[in-house]
Design a protein around this motif. Structure first.
Motif, mmCIF file in Angstrom:
data_model
loop_
_atom_site.group_PDB
_atom_site.id
_atom_site.type_symbol
_atom_site.label_atom_id
_atom_site.label_comp_id
_atom_site.label_asym_id
_atom_site.label_seq_id
_atom_site.Cartn_x
_atom_site.Cartn_y
_atom_site.Cartn_z
ATOM 1 N N ILE A 1 -53.372 -103.828 -66.066
ATOM 2 C CA ILE A 1 -53.632 -102.520 -65.467
ATOM 3 C C ILE A 1 -54.664 -101.742 -66.278
ATOM 4 C CG2 ILE A 1 -51.266 -102.420 -64.587
ATOM 5 C CD1 ILE A 1 -50.768 -100.167 -66.635
ATOM 6 N N ALA A 2 -54.947 -102.200 -67.505
ATOM 7 C CA ALA A 2 -55.928 -101.508 -68.344
ATOM 8 C C ALA A 2 -57.309 -101.500 -67.699
ATOM 9 C CB ALA A 2 -55.992 -102.171 -69.716
ATOM 10 N N ILE A 3 -57.639 -102.544 -66.916
ATOM 11 C CA ILE A 3 -58.980 -102.626 -66.320
ATOM 12 C C ILE A 3 -59.171 -101.573 -65.235
ATOM 13 C CG2 ILE A 3 -60.596 -104.136 -65.119
ATOM 14 C CD1 ILE A 3 -59.250 -106.499 -66.508
ATOM 15 N N PRO A 4 -58.347 -101.546 -64.175
ATOM 16 C CA PRO A 4 -58.538 -100.471 -63.187
ATOM 17 C C PRO A 4 -58.235 -99.083 -63.746
ATOM 18 C CG PRO A 4 -56.582 -101.763 -62.666
ATOM 19 C CD PRO A 4 -57.298 -102.492 -63.752
ATOM 20 N N PHE A 5 -57.320 -99.008 -64.715
ATOM 21 C CA PHE A 5 -57.038 -97.705 -65.337
ATOM 22 C C PHE A 5 -58.284 -97.154 -66.017
ATOM 23 C CE2 PHE A 5 -55.828 -95.549 -69.351
ATOM 24 C CZ PHE A 5 -55.255 -94.408 -68.811
ATOM 25 N N THR A 6 -59.024 -98.004 -66.715
ATOM 26 C CA THR A 6 -60.254 -97.562 -67.360
ATOM 27 C C THR A 6 -61.279 -97.101 -66.337
ATOM 28 O OG1 THR A 6 -59.863 -99.107 -69.182
ATOM 29 C CG2 THR A 6 -62.099 -98.269 -68.926
ATOM 30 N N VAL A 7 -61.386 -97.824 -65.224
ATOM 31 C CA VAL A 7 -62.332 -97.439 -64.177
ATOM 32 C C VAL A 7 -61.967 -96.073 -63.600
ATOM 33 C CG1 VAL A 7 -63.255 -98.060 -61.910
ATOM 34 C CG2 VAL A 7 -62.873 -99.835 -63.618
ATOM 35 N N PHE A 8 -60.685 -95.866 -63.322
ATOM 36 C CA PHE A 8 -60.249 -94.574 -62.785
ATOM 37 C C PHE A 8 -60.557 -93.434 -63.764
ATOM 38 C CE2 PHE A 8 -56.752 -96.941 -60.286
ATOM 39 C CZ PHE A 8 -57.657 -97.208 -59.267
ATOM 40 N N MET A 9 -60.290 -93.655 -65.047
ATOM 41 C CA MET A 9 -60.515 -92.608 -66.039
ATOM 42 C C MET A 9 -61.996 -92.313 -66.212
ATOM 43 S SD MET A 9 -57.688 -91.347 -66.958
ATOM 44 C CE MET A 9 -58.467 -90.282 -68.178
ATOM 45 N N ILE A 10 -62.845 -93.332 -66.141
ATOM 46 C CA ILE A 10 -64.289 -93.097 -66.256
ATOM 47 C C ILE A 10 -64.769 -92.209 -65.114
ATOM 48 C CG2 ILE A 10 -66.551 -94.214 -66.051
ATOM 49 C CD1 ILE A 10 -65.469 -96.522 -67.661
ATOM 50 N N VAL A 11 -64.326 -92.513 -63.884
ATOM 51 C CA VAL A 11 -64.737 -91.708 -62.732
ATOM 52 C C VAL A 11 -64.248 -90.274 -62.874
ATOM 53 C CG1 VAL A 11 -64.497 -91.443 -60.246
ATOM 54 C CG2 VAL A 11 -64.845 -93.712 -61.217
ATOM 55 N N LEU A 12 -62.987 -90.102 -63.267
ATOM 56 C CA LEU A 12 -62.442 -88.757 -63.398
ATOM 57 C C LEU A 12 -63.114 -87.973 -64.521
ATOM 58 C CD1 LEU A 12 -58.624 -89.431 -62.852
ATOM 59 C CD2 LEU A 12 -60.185 -88.227 -61.328
ATOM 60 N N CYS A 13 -63.393 -88.648 -65.636
ATOM 61 C CA CYS A 13 -64.022 -87.946 -66.760
ATOM 62 C C CYS A 13 -65.471 -87.577 -66.449
ATOM 63 C CB CYS A 13 -63.944 -88.802 -68.019
ATOM 64 S SG CYS A 13 -62.281 -88.932 -68.716
ATOM 65 N N LEU A 14 -66.149 -88.386 -65.651
ATOM 66 C CA LEU A 14 -67.526 -88.065 -65.284
ATOM 67 C C LEU A 14 -67.604 -86.789 -64.455
ATOM 68 C CD1 LEU A 14 -69.071 -91.559 -64.448
ATOM 69 C CD2 LEU A 14 -69.613 -90.093 -66.392
ATOM 70 N N ILE A 15 -66.595 -86.550 -63.617
ATOM 71 C CA ILE A 15 -66.624 -85.342 -62.790
ATOM 72 C C ILE A 15 -65.827 -84.210 -63.427
ATOM 73 C CG2 ILE A 15 -66.908 -86.682 -60.681
ATOM 74 C CD1 ILE A 15 -63.981 -86.296 -60.069
#
Length: 279
Positions: A193-207
């Motif tokens: 779950i670390a892989i999609p979790f990282t993707v979700f956090m990158i998107v949220l942190c960018l905005i």
């Protein structure tokens, strides 16, 4: 609230709850059964488990962070000096409430990333003192939960519970959805779950990067513009999100597949029940 952030979050929450409303309508009162049937009949159940577990961990982490932030705001003797000195907003309850609603979710994303080790970078270009209300007056500051200088109080270590609980539950959900067997497979499924979790956090942190643009006078005939930003260092977050997601997710997956779960269920239920009752 600035217009681009409003559009992004409006599209995010609109699509999320729109899909939820549509599925509720299609399920005819059997939403849970419909979701379980979809999970059972999916051909890519491992990938689905990873995504659902990561989404749950991200949502729980931000929800817990927002709850923590609002609890701090409600503690007025602590929050009022921060809001008045670091943000220069009025400290009447109307202004504090509006700020909590408008800026709270953005700060919750950054707080959640901060809790699992991601540094928060603050760039303050107004070194001439034109704006002393952007968290700090120094030109550049990096805040990390592992920095001993930030630990004014020992309760700050409680922030580690935010990613621990969220990712642990995400690992459990990933294993439950994927229906893997064996402790080794469950640990791997939870760690992934670390892989999609990282993707979700990158998107949220960018905005969720906080940006402020202001003007200050240099002389009677000219003026200048300064830009201030505060947000998560994305490159450093890659390491910490992958590491924390893999470790806590693997522990959650291991717990879900072990016999210890049945033995500890009455104890955990007794601990969690008062929290749900208060909620």
């Amino acid at each position: 609230v600035d217009i681009p952030t409003l559009l992004i979050f409006g599209a995010l929450w609109g699509s999320l709850f729109g899909v939820l409303g549509a599925t509720l309508k299609l399920a005819y009162g059997e939403w849970r059964g419909m979701i379980q049937t979809y999970f059972k009949t999916s051909r890519h159940v491992q990938l689905l488990g990873m995504t659902v577990g990561a989404a749950l961990a991200t949502g729980l982490g931000i929800a817990f962070s927002l709850l923590f932030l609002w609890c701090v705001i409600a503690y007025t003797s602590f929050s009022t000096p921060i809001l008045s000195r670091a943000l220069c907003i009025p400290t009447d309850w109307q202004s504090v409430t509006v700020w909590s609603i408008a800026q709270g979710p953005i700060h919750a994303v950054n707080l959640f990333a901060f809790s699992f080790g991601s540094p928060i970078s603050i760039m303050n270009s107004s070194t001439n003192g034109a704006n002393s209300c952007f968290y700090t007056t120094v030109p550049h500051a990096v805040l990390s939960i592992f920095d001993p200088a930030l630990h004014k109080s020992t309760w700050m270590y409680a922030l580690f519970l935010l990613p621990a609980i969220s990712l642990f539950c995400g690992g459990r959900v990933s294993v439950a959805v994927s229906r893997v067997r064996g402790t080794g497979s469950a640990m791997l499924q939870g760690a992934f779950i670390a892989i999609p979790f990282t993707v979700f956090m990158i998107v949220l942190c960018l905005i969720s990067t906080i940006t402020y643009t202001g003007n200050f006078g240099i002389s009677t005939t000219s003026s200048g513009t300064f830009l201030e930003t505060a947000g998560v260092d994305i490159f450093n977050m890659l390491l910490w999100s992958l590491l924390s997601g893999a470790v806590f997710g693997a522990l959650g997956g291991l717990y879900q597949a072990s016999t210890l779960k049945d033995a500890l269920r009455p104890i955990l239920t007794a601990i969690v029940f008062p929290v749900f009752l208060i909620g």
